[in-house]
Design an enzyme around this catalytic site. Structure first.
Site, PDB file in Angstrom:
ATOM      1  CE1 TYR A   1      46.146  45.325  56.801  1.00 17.95           C
ATOM      2  CE2 TYR A   1      44.784  47.295  56.558  1.00 17.95           C
ATOM      3  CZ  TYR A   1      45.977  46.699  56.941  1.00 17.95           C
ATOM      4  OH  TYR A   1      47.010  47.464  57.445  1.00 17.95           O
TER       5      TYR A   1
ATOM      6  CD  GLU B   1      47.694  42.979  42.220  1.00 20.93           C
ATOM      7  OE1 GLU B   1      47.212  43.030  41.069  1.00 20.93           O
ATOM      8  OE2 GLU B   1      47.002  43.042  43.257  1.00 20.93           O
TER       9      GLU B   1
END
Length: 395
Positions: free
Chosen positions: A346, A365
């Site tokens: 988070y 990513e």
């Protein structure tokens, strides 16, 4: 490239004679009122540059224009003080040249100096780019936002939130140059006409969120207190390849108030080369600047680019809107990356954005392996990501 207005000229004429979209010409000259050009006023022509040429024996403007694939009038526009019927051998004139090849080479160690050099080149060639300094890094480097387009849909990209993921900046800049070329030359990218995007989308791009950290990874510690501090945090090692944080040892992508307390309880409790979320949220100038930017721009969607894993994280606590799933599956289709809705991590920029605005946010990513990813992956990563850049504008 700059020209001087003549009696009777219009921006519409310049757009036609230089074959560039009128909207780009207007936005390249924001101080000019299109309906009332003044004689001798300077007009910037996007997507062009000029070079010097020395008159040779037998030259005429007609021959020079034909040899350089330009029109006679374009040559006259660039040389208002030259008398075509009285050319002198050895006299120097300027010849307009359409830019058709990129000036950005992303396939290199991409530090803040390389970024700044490429940005200056792009500003010169494409003056319709709007630029703003949204803040300063810890060491005082400009945090630069670029804006391209005039559409109501505001889409945000950023790179190098993490220092050793600097290849993300290089990938963004490579595509940005491709996009600018496609706009000025009316060319497609992957078969898609990009010119409609200019009026439909406003791109907001922060190519390098952590310039101090990127320079630390690529160039080693700077002289003075910041370098000494970084060496202490790094246990005296001059190998900073594993460094993700800013120069103060704070992980900028763990600075946002989206379950920050949960992450802080299980991450390093003091400055570190990675994962330290700070002593409280939004303490670092880089993370503050990015938060203030999101609040100011009202982004429709955001795409922070990271490495590595070839995955796309797209959820936060179920607060993401239904359209987010449709968009991420298009990203997956064009890239081959795996969409992952939830992950036990988070406090990221994407998490906070979804939490506050309930709009689509994606942590992308790029590539696979161990950070920093080698430049041998650059071309593969770029080809995988081109479709994502495009889809972020048409979805």
């Amino acid at each position: 490239m700059e020209i001087q207005v003549r009696q009777g000229d219009t921006l519409w004429y310049y757009a036609n004679t230089f074959n560039v979209p009128l909207s780009l010409l207007i936005d390249s000259n924001p101080s000019i009122i299109p309906s009332s050009l003044n004689i001798s006023q300077t007009v910037k022509i996007p997507g062009y540059r000029s070079y010097s040429y020395q008159i040779q024996s037998g030259d005429t403007f007609h021959k020079i224009a034909a040899a350089n694939q330009t029109s006679l009038d374009n040559l006259l526009l660039l040389n208002p003080s030259i008398k075509p019927t009285l050319l002198q051998v050895g006299e120097t004139i300027q010849i307009p040249e359409r830019v058709t090849k990129p000036v950005v080479n992303g396939n290199q160690p991409y530090d803040f100096q390389v970024l700044s050099h490429h940005l200056n080149q792009l500003y010169e060639l494409y003056p319709f780019i709007r630029r703003e300094t949204i803040g300063k890094s810890v060491m005082g480097k400009d945090l630069v936002e670029l804006q391209i387009g005039c559409g109501p849909k505001v889409v945000h990209w950023n790179g190098s939130f993490h220092a050793n993921e600097w290849i993300t900046t290089a990938i963004i800049m490579e595509f940005l140059n491709t996009y600018l070329l496609s706009l000025t030359n009316r060319e497609t990218i992957l078969g898609r006409d990009t010119n409609p995007f200019y009026s439909e989308v406003t791109l907001s791009i922060v190519p390098m969120v952590d310039p101090d950290g990127v320079n630390l990874v690529l160039n080693g510690p700077p002289e003075g207190e910041f370098g000494e501090r970084a060496l202490r945090i790094n246990n005296g090692s001059t190998d900073f390849s594993g460094w993700k944080a800013n120069i103060m040892g704070v992980d900028l992508n763990k600075q946002y108030p989206a379950k920050w307390e949960l992450e802080a309880a299980r991450k390093p409790t003091e400055p570190s080369h990675r994962d330290f979320p700070g002593y409280q949220p939004l303490t670092e100038p880089e993370s503050i600047a990015m938060a203030e930017l999101a609040e100011a721009r009202s982004f429709e969607k955001i795409l922070p680019f990271h490495t590595q894993g070839e995955v796309i994280y797209w959820g936060y606590e179920g607060l993401e809107p239904p359209i987010a799933k449709e968009i991420v599956y298009e990203f997956a289709r064009v890239s081959g990356y795996e969409p992952i809705q939830f992950v036990d991590s988070y406090t990221g920029y994407k998490d906070w954005f979804i939490k506050v605005w309930q709009r689509p946010g994606y942590t992308i990513e790029l590539g696979n392996g161990v950070n920093p990813l080698p430049l041998s992956q650059f071309n593969k990563i770029y080809q995988q990501s081109v479709g994502i850049f495009l889809a972020s504008m048409y979805m």
